[in-house]
Design an enzyme around this catalytic site. Sequence first.
Site, short mmCIF file in Angstrom:
data_model
loop_
_atom_site.label_atom_id
_atom_site.label_comp_id
_atom_site.label_asym_id
_atom_site.label_seq_id
_atom_site.Cartn_x
_atom_site.Cartn_y
_atom_site.Cartn_z
N HIS A 47 0.86 -1.20 0.00
CA HIS A 47 0.00 0.00 0.00
C HIS A 47 0.90 1.24 0.00
O HIS A 47 1.59 1.49 -0.97
CB HIS A 47 -0.94 -0.09 1.20
N ASP B 19 2.65 5.48 -7.05
CA ASP B 19 3.92 5.42 -6.31
C ASP B 19 5.13 5.37 -7.24
O ASP B 19 6.23 5.73 -6.84
CB ASP B 19 3.92 4.19 -5.39
N HIS C 82 -2.45 -2.52 -9.46
CA HIS C 82 -3.44 -1.85 -8.60
C HIS C 82 -4.66 -2.75 -8.48
O HIS C 82 -5.05 -3.42 -9.43
CB HIS C 82 -3.86 -0.50 -9.21
C1 SDX Z 1 -1.50 2.07 -3.42
O1 SDX Z 1 -6.25 0.78 -3.16
C2 SDX Z 1 -5.73 1.92 -3.43
O2 SDX Z 1 -6.38 2.81 -3.95
C3 SDX Z 1 -4.28 2.10 -3.05
C4 SDX Z 1 -3.63 3.39 -3.52
C5 SDX Z 1 -4.23 4.58 -2.83
O3 SDX Z 1 -4.17 5.68 -3.41
O4 SDX Z 1 -4.65 4.42 -1.65
O5 SDX Z 1 -3.80 3.53 -4.92
C6 SDX Z 1 -2.14 3.40 -3.21
O6 SDX Z 1 -1.44 1.29 -2.51
C7 SDX Z 1 -1.01 1.71 -4.81
C8 SDX Z 1 -0.43 0.26 -4.86
C9 SDX Z 1 0.99 0.31 -4.30
N1 SDX Z 1 1.54 -1.06 -4.19
C10 SDX Z 1 2.49 -1.53 -4.99
O7 SDX Z 1 2.99 -0.90 -5.93
C11 SDX Z 1 2.96 -2.94 -4.64
C12 SDX Z 1 3.07 -3.79 -5.88
N2 SDX Z 1 1.72 -4.04 -6.41
C13 SDX Z 1 1.14 -5.34 -6.14
O8 SDX Z 1 1.45 -5.86 -4.88
C14 SDX Z 1 -0.32 -5.41 -6.54
O9 SDX Z 1 -0.42 -4.88 -7.80
C15 SDX Z 1 -1.37 -4.79 -5.66
C16 SDX Z 1 -1.29 -5.31 -4.26
C17 SDX Z 1 -1.25 -3.32 -5.66
C18 SDX Z 1 -2.73 -5.16 -6.24
O10 SDX Z 1 -2.78 -6.50 -6.27
P1 SDX Z 1 -4.15 -7.31 -6.56
O11 SDX Z 1 -5.19 -6.48 -7.18
O12 SDX Z 1 -4.52 -8.05 -5.32
O13 SDX Z 1 -3.73 -8.23 -7.70
P2 SDX Z 1 -2.88 -9.52 -7.46
O14 SDX Z 1 -1.83 -9.29 -6.41
O15 SDX Z 1 -3.83 -10.64 -7.27
O16 SDX Z 1 -2.13 -9.64 -8.85
C19 SDX Z 1 -2.74 -10.32 -9.93
C20 SDX Z 1 -1.55 -10.96 -10.66
C21 SDX Z 1 -0.72 -11.86 -9.73
O17 SDX Z 1 -0.11 -12.82 -10.56
P3 SDX Z 1 -0.63 -14.35 -10.42
O18 SDX Z 1 -0.42 -14.76 -8.97
O19 SDX Z 1 -2.12 -14.32 -10.80
O20 SDX Z 1 0.23 -15.12 -11.39
O21 SDX Z 1 -0.66 -9.93 -11.10
C22 SDX Z 1 0.60 -10.07 -10.45
C23 SDX Z 1 0.36 -10.95 -9.23
O22 SDX Z 1 1.55 -11.67 -8.89
N3 SDX Z 1 1.06 -8.76 -10.03
C24 SDX Z 1 2.31 -8.40 -9.97
C25 SDX Z 1 2.31 -7.08 -9.53
N4 SDX Z 1 1.05 -6.68 -9.34
C26 SDX Z 1 0.27 -7.74 -9.63
N5 SDX Z 1 3.46 -9.09 -10.25
C27 SDX Z 1 4.62 -8.41 -10.08
N6 SDX Z 1 4.67 -7.13 -9.66
C28 SDX Z 1 3.55 -6.44 -9.38
N7 SDX Z 1 3.63 -5.17 -8.98
#
Ligand code: SDX
Length: 377
Positions: free
Chosen positions: A228, A318, A267
């Site tokens: 996050h 970010d 996201h």
């Molecule tokens: C913020 O909610 C908000 O609005 C938050 C925010 C705000 O203003 O408050 O926008 C601020 O928190 C932005 C997000 C910051 N976090 C990151 O940058 C961390 C990296 N991102 C990931 O951890 C991920 O994208 C999330 C947690 C942000 C979202 O994840 P989801 O929607 O739960 O999706 P997921 O993790 O289930 O991903 C789906 C697939 C997975 O692959 P599989 O397991 O299906 O094979 O996509 C992959 C994930 O592994 N994936 C990524 C990835 N993001 C998703 N793989 C590598 N790197 C990534 N960044």
Amino acid sequence: MSDPDIRKGLAGVVVDTTAISKVNPDTNSLLYRGYPVQELAATQPFEAVAYLLWNGELPTADQLAALRATERQHRALAANVKTAIDLVPLDAHPMDEIRTAASLLGASDATGSGSVLDASGTPEQNLERSIRLFAALPAIVAYGQRRRRGEDIVAPRDDLDYSANFLWMTFGTEPDPVVVDAFNRSMILYAEHSFNASTFTARVITSTLSDLYSAVVGAIGALKGPLHGGANEAVLHIFDEIGEAANVNAWLDTALAEKRKIMGFGHRVYKHGDSRVPTMKAALDSLVEHYDRPEVLALYTRLSDEFVARKGIYPNLDYPSGPAYNLIGFDTLTFTPLFVASRVTGWTAHIMEQAASNALIRPLSAYDGVPERHIAV
Ligand code: SDX
């Protein structure tokens, strides 16, 4: 309850209404009280956006002047807050300082956490508490960075508005208008984003009729996590690991083979790009030009182009904000505290909204432990 009813992480679950912001992944848009965030970032001081989130309308000139006067009254680092921060070990994460400071602000606020029965406070008290936190956080964030650098406190300046004064207290130098504008835009973009994890945490705490400060302390804890708010800090660690654009492909080969999450990408709601990125990228571009650091943009562009091409996962806010804060001179550890200073406006708007239409937030769980059993007697 069958498995299909379970929605892990509440993904895609609409749990309540809100009038504060609208995140629309289909149109890739974000509205604060009906205004596109891009228009607000291009035309408003952050104080006006804070007013909008709390009150539902942009302030008149007189209302903005009144908010600015109140904000100036609460800018200085309170002695008891400085004492509390000084008790936090220098090697602790600055988010622990911020969390501690917010808790003490609540405990020492005459209208603060109050008794159990009236902890939630009146709407007027909560608006006053919101403005007090909004005003106090910049000095807390600035002091955190300066103490880790062994530098003295810089007192606020009443001749500077919110963003310029924030930079002044952090660096002790006259802030350049280009930098003030980029920083102001980042504060507006980070301010609010519907039911994200930290905001929803604040709403859960508020739903028990607990006090505003307790809800903010809980939200700070949620925002600290790298999935996050902690992602903007993690983006810089990735940039430091890669070093320069030429190393991106090899670095990505290894990172993806290790199934690492690439911070700053992806996201939960936006699946085709974060609506705030173009505006923050423009702010980053202005800083790259101002500081003459083209290599930062080369690395930024190469990594995002390559990762999007390979995984179809797009940058979130970010990703551009990390290098932007680095160029301005913030320590990487200060990045997520900056997110707190901005998002406290969205959090407190949601706390007031939740308090007004309160319903205890208490979901169900499906038991999957051992079947009922009894102690042999
Ligand atoms: C913020 O909610 C908000 O609005 C938050 C925010 C705000 O203003 O408050 O926008 C601020 O928190 C932005 C997000 C910051 N976090 C990151 O940058 C961390 C990296 N991102 C990931 O951890 C991920 O994208 C999330 C947690 C942000 C979202 O994840 P989801 O929607 O739960 O999706 P997921 O993790 O289930 O991903 C789906 C697939 C997975 O692959 P599989 O397991 O299906 O094979 O996509 C992959 C994930 O592994 N994936 C990524 C990835 N993001 C998703 N793989 C590598 N790197 C990534 N960044």
